[in-house]
Design a protein around this motif. Sequence first.
Motif, PDB file in Angstrom:
ATOM      1  N   ALA A 156      -9.736   8.488   5.547  1.00  0.00           N
ATOM      2  CA  ALA A 156      -8.599   8.327   6.460  1.00  0.00           C
ATOM      3  C   ALA A 156      -7.469   7.591   5.756  1.00  0.00           C
ATOM      4  O   ALA A 156      -7.706   6.694   4.951  1.00  0.00           O
ATOM      5  N   SER A 157      -6.252   7.988   6.075  1.00  0.00           N
ATOM      6  CA  SER A 157      -5.089   7.363   5.475  1.00  0.00           C
ATOM      7  C   SER A 157      -4.015   7.135   6.526  1.00  0.00           C
ATOM      8  O   SER A 157      -3.783   7.985   7.382  1.00  0.00           O
ATOM      9  N   ARG A 158      -3.370   6.000   6.430  1.00  0.00           N
ATOM     10  CA  ARG A 158      -2.199   5.701   7.265  1.00  0.00           C
ATOM     11  C   ARG A 158      -0.942   5.663   6.387  1.00  0.00           C
ATOM     12  O   ARG A 158       0.077   5.132   6.787  1.00  0.00           O
ATOM     13  N   ASP A 159      -1.041   6.233   5.194  1.00  0.00           N
ATOM     14  CA  ASP A 159       0.047   6.196   4.227  1.00  0.00           C
ATOM     15  C   ASP A 159       0.941   7.431   4.343  1.00  0.00           C
ATOM     16  O   ASP A 159       0.567   8.433   4.930  1.00  0.00           O
ATOM     17  N   VAL A 160       2.101   7.342   3.717  1.00  0.00           N
ATOM     18  CA  VAL A 160       3.092   8.417   3.723  1.00  0.00           C
ATOM     19  C   VAL A 160       2.922   9.269   2.465  1.00  0.00           C
ATOM     20  O   VAL A 160       2.748   8.745   1.372  1.00  0.00           O
ATOM     21  N   SER A 161       2.966  10.584   2.626  1.00  0.00           N
ATOM     22  CA  SER A 161       2.948  11.498   1.489  1.00  0.00           C
ATOM     23  C   SER A 161       4.353  11.592   0.912  1.00  0.00           C
ATOM     24  O   SER A 161       5.334  11.532   1.643  1.00  0.00           O
ATOM     25  N   SER A 162       4.437  11.748  -0.413  1.00  0.00           N
ATOM     26  CA  SER A 162       5.753  11.896  -1.039  1.00  0.00           C
ATOM     27  C   SER A 162       5.632  12.806  -2.252  1.00  0.00           C
ATOM     28  O   SER A 162       4.537  12.994  -2.788  1.00  0.00           O
ATOM     29  N   LEU A 163       6.761  13.364  -2.677  1.00  0.00           N
ATOM     30  CA  LEU A 163       6.741  14.210  -3.867  1.00  0.00           C
ATOM     31  C   LEU A 163       6.370  13.411  -5.108  1.00  0.00           C
ATOM     32  O   LEU A 163       5.758  13.927  -6.034  1.00  0.00           O
ATOM     33  N   THR A 164       6.716  12.134  -5.135  1.00  0.00           N
ATOM     34  CA  THR A 164       6.400  11.286  -6.286  1.00  0.00           C
ATOM     35  C   THR A 164       4.920  10.950  -6.350  1.00  0.00           C
ATOM     36  O   THR A 164       4.273  11.113  -7.376  1.00  0.00           O
ATOM     37  N   ASP A 165       4.369  10.483  -5.225  1.00  0.00           N
ATOM     38  CA  ASP A 165       2.980  10.023  -5.201  1.00  0.00           C
ATOM     39  C   ASP A 165       2.007  11.070  -4.683  1.00  0.00           C
ATOM     40  O   ASP A 165       0.793  10.898  -4.810  1.00  0.00           O
TER      41      ASP A 165
END
Length: 124
Positions: free
Chosen positions: A55-64
């Motif tokens: 589970a993740s509460r993080d934001v997806s990004s093109l960088t990461d």
Amino acid sequence: MGRGLDDTLVLPTHPLAVVGYLRSLHWSEQQWQTWERRLRGAAFELGLNLTEIIASRDVSSLTDGCPRINQILDIIRLGQAHGVLTLADYSFAWDREIVRRTVARIRQAGGFVEYVYGRAPLLL
């Protein structure tokens, strides 16, 4: 027309292991539990062995990229799971390019992705 020996379908003798993946920034604890049960129910219906849910509460990004994807890839590369079971492609990210890259990385590691959103819910 007959089938040759090479065309024979061989089914696995045990359920394929999959890792579940959920990501949200805004779900309540009750919503997390509901969606975890949904993944477990879908795995059961599909005859898959759900080994764990990441589970993740993080934001997806093109960088990461997709949060916790490296953990998923390690699990697949180590042979602890054959694929990923998740709700829908937006579980990885809302950005279509991030989704494309994430699914490509899973496939390059030898895994598959199965989406369960839209299946009749079986909540265990």
